[in-house]
Design a protein around this motif. Structure first.
Motif, mmCIF file in Angstrom:
data_model
loop_
_atom_site.group_PDB
_atom_site.id
_atom_site.type_symbol
_atom_site.label_atom_id
_atom_site.label_comp_id
_atom_site.label_asym_id
_atom_site.label_seq_id
_atom_site.Cartn_x
_atom_site.Cartn_y
_atom_site.Cartn_z
ATOM 1 N N LEU B 93 -0.344 3.448 6.540
ATOM 2 C CA LEU B 93 0.261 2.147 6.255
ATOM 3 C C LEU B 93 -0.412 1.528 5.042
ATOM 4 C CD1 LEU B 93 0.802 0.341 9.681
ATOM 5 C CD2 LEU B 93 2.506 1.358 8.168
ATOM 6 N N ALA B 94 -1.746 1.656 5.000
ATOM 7 C CA ALA B 94 -2.491 1.114 3.860
ATOM 8 C C ALA B 94 -2.084 1.846 2.589
ATOM 9 C CB ALA B 94 -3.992 1.243 4.110
ATOM 10 N N ASP B 95 -1.899 3.184 2.690
ATOM 11 C CA ASP B 95 -1.432 3.978 1.542
ATOM 12 C C ASP B 95 -0.092 3.461 1.058
ATOM 13 O OD1 ASP B 95 -3.630 5.515 1.713
ATOM 14 O OD2 ASP B 95 -2.654 7.302 2.523
ATOM 15 N N ALA B 96 0.730 2.981 2.027
ATOM 16 C CA ALA B 96 2.073 2.517 1.676
ATOM 17 C C ALA B 96 2.055 1.099 1.095
ATOM 18 C CB ALA B 96 2.970 2.568 2.915
ATOM 19 N N GLY B 97 0.846 0.521 0.963
ATOM 20 C CA GLY B 97 0.771 -0.747 0.250
ATOM 21 C C GLY B 97 0.463 -1.963 1.099
ATOM 22 N N ILE B 98 0.357 -1.778 2.426
ATOM 23 C CA ILE B 98 -0.002 -2.914 3.271
ATOM 24 C C ILE B 98 -1.511 -3.126 3.181
ATOM 25 C CG2 ILE B 98 -0.122 -3.715 5.674
ATOM 26 C CD1 ILE B 98 2.489 -2.076 6.078
ATOM 27 N N PHE B 99 -1.946 -4.396 3.100
ATOM 28 C CA PHE B 99 -3.379 -4.628 2.919
ATOM 29 C C PHE B 99 -4.142 -4.418 4.221
ATOM 30 C CE2 PHE B 99 -7.098 -7.420 3.144
ATOM 31 C CZ PHE B 99 -7.857 -6.831 2.128
ATOM 32 N N LEU B 100 -4.916 -3.334 4.265
ATOM 33 C CA LEU B 100 -5.764 -3.037 5.418
ATOM 34 C C LEU B 100 -7.064 -2.478 4.856
ATOM 35 C CD1 LEU B 100 -3.151 -1.175 7.632
ATOM 36 C CD2 LEU B 100 -4.273 -3.293 8.275
ATOM 37 N N PRO B 101 -8.167 -3.228 4.965
ATOM 38 C CA PRO B 101 -9.420 -2.733 4.377
ATOM 39 C C PRO B 101 -9.882 -1.450 5.065
ATOM 40 C CG PRO B 101 -9.717 -4.899 5.418
ATOM 41 C CD PRO B 101 -8.298 -4.528 5.593
ATOM 42 N N VAL B 102 -10.097 -0.418 4.281
ATOM 43 C CA VAL B 102 -10.468 0.904 4.809
ATOM 44 C C VAL B 102 -11.698 0.865 5.717
ATOM 45 C CG1 VAL B 102 -11.298 3.197 4.131
ATOM 46 C CG2 VAL B 102 -9.320 2.178 2.984
ATOM 47 N N PRO B 103 -12.773 0.119 5.356
ATOM 48 C CA PRO B 103 -13.962 0.170 6.213
ATOM 49 C C PRO B 103 -13.712 -0.355 7.626
ATOM 50 C CG PRO B 103 -14.485 -0.835 4.114
ATOM 51 C CD PRO B 103 -13.002 -0.679 4.147
#
Lengths: 254, 432
Positions: B93-103
């Motif tokens: 989802l983050a790859d698709a552009g939704i803001f989700l901090p990886v850590p």
């Protein structure tokens, strides 16, 4: 059943297969009394305790604890209504320290619940309560020893301590002095007398000197029925009791 | 509420003598975690550290059940794997552009682990002992079947993969570099370990130990042992899910093999080798077994055989695991009795080395026999050319093994006797 009845048993029945073990036991145990249940081996004394505490399911009958119907409740629910017990065969937490054994036994009373977000050391009163009990049991020097490493008499003492520390108003003790020496038995009796403090004690005991020392009421169970119940004097003189206690125990009674 | 007046001192009073020791341990571990990647400044070193950190969290969560609660869970990787899948889906989802901090993504792992452990635990924790273990085995099989059945969610054979560096950089970090993801993983490992340790000091933690020792008695003290087992199981699933999330970030792929029985077996192996009797035993086991896997894995195809042998050895001769060995020697060393052991212990070492050399020789010959038969080169072992097809070449390792075992047979009991004598001395010397 009257106002000050701690535990009322009404017509309890229990069979294992075709064998009837408890055959219509009714008893009123007065609040604050020390009530001994005696009887020959196989009379059903331990089974009666298992029925009261919810370890075994009743076939028929009703159990009230301080007015609450506790019939059919599981052991932990019975405990929450204020009834604790000790075991004839010592049943401790062998790998936990003496201190930890007592603390676990006091947790429900200290309202610890199932908390996993708060240190167990932070519950007000819990720590002090355990230290007091250690002192009363004379186990303070042994507080950090795993229960499995205790001497037999120490384990029996801790067994009694686990039943007493939880704040129950009625305590069932299944042969608390089993296997103890004379001196150890005397110490255990003194301990029970000191810590009873207005609570109701129900006692299964083979050692009749302990029974006559502690109990103010005695009920005699034979073949799953109460054959006599009353003050130590009355029970001592009862002919039916003498008949049930043929042999050495009859001499003890006299 | 008057109850709330718990003074801070009461919190420390409960842990006599050792109240501050954990702070020192924590500080030392954090410092070590900070400098470790710079001491091992290679891609292999950092990847080794990441694997260790993941294994530590996984093994600690497994030991919440086995060591703390007396529950042998044969399907613990289910929660690890499903935590990994949950994390990977959020990473996509983050790859698709939704803001989700990886850590923060391992939080999704925690949720995935918890959500899957709740129904599993609801079924399994009604029983204890062997029945519990059997039920978890069934749950593990069910979970694998479930994952294979739903390729649109779990990616079938290929699994689900993502790219942790595809998101816009967070404060200048894109977490593509090995060192950056190492610090994320190390921070999660430290946090999870501290939380799991803290749980052992709570009412639930202590009740879990009590249920392990004697569930019947717990029932007569106001607590339902099944409920305590359930809560412990759910929390263990949550932390296994965190470990799975950490692995998802590290590997950038999660497959069905992450939830399978081999993964469940691996965590049992490392926890047991480290020792279930202490909190830190599994940490040791995770480090040692990960080292073995990665170091031996590059040296020999037979590494699984060696870790299996180590496991059997520990179960038979050191059931307390590595931490049990340490614990049974620490008081002797502290009492200055170490010199009584040293000579007898040293005498065992050559015999043990001989046995090991013989074992390795035979194992490698057997493995390389396969290689030669399929047209490969046998290579060298301990500087000698290996000739697995020559029957005479099998004689040397066989002799080594037999000689080593014979020597061990007379020397090992003497070492054990020295250990027992030292403990007798210790017991006599210490007043009750």
């Amino acid at each position: 059943m009257t106002e000050n009845t701690a535990l009322a048993l009404e017509d309890l029945h229990k069979s294992f297969g075709a064998t009837a073990i408890i055959r219509g036991v009714s008893l009123d145990i007065r609040a604050g009394s020390c009530h001994a249940i005696i009887g020959p081996n196989g009379a059903g004394k331990s089974t009666l305790f298992h029925l009261i505490t919810g370890r075994l399911k009743l076939d028929r009958g009703r159990i009230r604890l301080a007015g609450h119907d506790i019939t059919g409740l599981s052991p932990h629910r019975v405990f929450r209504h204020g009834l604790a017990r000790s075991f004839q065969v010592t049943s401790l937490f062998p790998r936990l320290s003496v201190f930890e054994n007592l603390r676990v036994a006091a947790m429900w009373q200290a309202r610890c619940g199932h908390a996993y977000w708060r240190s167990v050391a932070g519950y007000p009163g819990l720590h002090g309560r355990v230290l007091d009990m250690l002192e009363n049991l004379h186990l303070t020097p042994r507080r950090n020893v795993p229960a499995a490493a205790l001497a037999y008499a120490e384990q029996r003492t801790l067994e009694i301590g686990l039943a007493l520390i939880g704040g129950a108003h009625t305590i069932l003790l299944d042969e608390p002095t089993a296997g103890m020496s004379r001196a150890e038995t005397e110490r255990a009796v003194a301990l029970l007398r000191r810590l009873a403090g207005g609570r109701t004690l129900v006692l299964i005991e083979h050692d009749l000197s302990v029974v006559f020392d502690l109990a103010d009421t005695i009920s005699v169970l034979a073949e799953g029925q109460v054959i006599a119940s009353g003050s130590p004097q009355t029970v001592r003189g009862d002919a039916a009791v003498r008949a049930a206690y043929l042999g050495t125990a009859a001499e003890d009674l006299a | 509420m008057a109850d709330q007046a718990a003074p801070q001192t009461a919190l420390l009073a409960g842990v006599p003598g050792r109240s501050r020791a954990w702070m020192i341990w924590l500080a030392a571990t954090a410092a070590l975690a900070l400098v470790a990647p710079h001491l091992l400044a290679s891609g292999f070193g950092i990847s080794l550290l990441n694997r260790m950190a993941i294994a530590i969290v996984f093994a600690l969560s497994f030991n919440m059940l086995l060591g703390q609660g007396g529950m042998l869970d044969f399907g613990h990787a289910v929660f690890f794997g499903l935590g990994g899948f949950a994390t990977m889906h959020l990473l996509k989802l983050a790859d698709a552009g939704i803001f989700l901090p990886v850590p923060l993504l391992p939080l999704a792992g925690a949720l995935g682990g918890l959500v899957s452990a709740v129904p599993a635990g609801w079924v399994a924790t009604r029983r204890e002992g062997t029945s519990f273990a059997m039920v978890t085995l069934g749950i593990a099989e069910l979970a694998v079947a479930f994952v294979v059945m739903l390729p649109q969610w779990f990616g079938g054979e290929e699994g689900v993969s993502g790219d942790r560096s595809a998101e816009p950089a967070l404060f200048g970090f894109d977490f593509g570099a090995a060192l950056q993801i190492y610090y994320v993983i190390a921070a999660w490992a430290l946090l999870a370990a501290v939380l799991m340790w803290a749980i052992t000091r709570t009412p639930l933690g202590r009740l879990t130990n009590a249920v392990r020792d004697n569930p019947l008695r717990v029932d007569f003290l106001g607590y339902d042992p099944a409920r305590i087992r359930f809560l412990c199981f759910a929390l263990a699933g949550l932390f296994a899910g965190v470990a799975g999330g950490m692995q998802a970030l590290n590997d950038e792929i999660v497959t069905v093999s992450n939830i399978g029985s081999a993964a469940s077996g691996a965590v049992l192996l490392m926890t047991y080798i480290g020792g279930v009797g202490t909190f830190w035993g599994p940490v040791l086991g995770a480090i040692v077994v990960t080292l073995l896997q990665m170091a031996l894995g590059t040296l020999t195809d037979a590494w699984q055989l060696y870790s299996g042998l180590l496991f059997v050895f520990m179960v038979l001769w050191a059931p307390g695991g590595l931490s049990g060995i340490i614990l049974s020697h620490a008081p002797l060393l502290r009492a200055g009795l170490g010199h009584r052991l040293l000579a007898r212990y040293l005498a065992v070492v050559p015999a043990a080395l001989l046995t090991l050399a013989g074992l390795i020789g035979l194992a490698e010959m057997a493995y390389r026999l396969q290689a030669v038969r399929s047209g490969g080169a046998p290579g060298r072992l301990f500087g000698f050319a290996v000739m697995p097809t020559d029957p005479v070449a099998w004689v040397a390792p066989t002799l080594l093994l037999l000689g080593g075992l014979l020597a061990l047979r007379s020397l090992a009991p003497r070492a054990r006797a020295a250990w027992q004598e030292a403990h007798t001395l210790l017991a006599r010397g210490t007043p009750r």
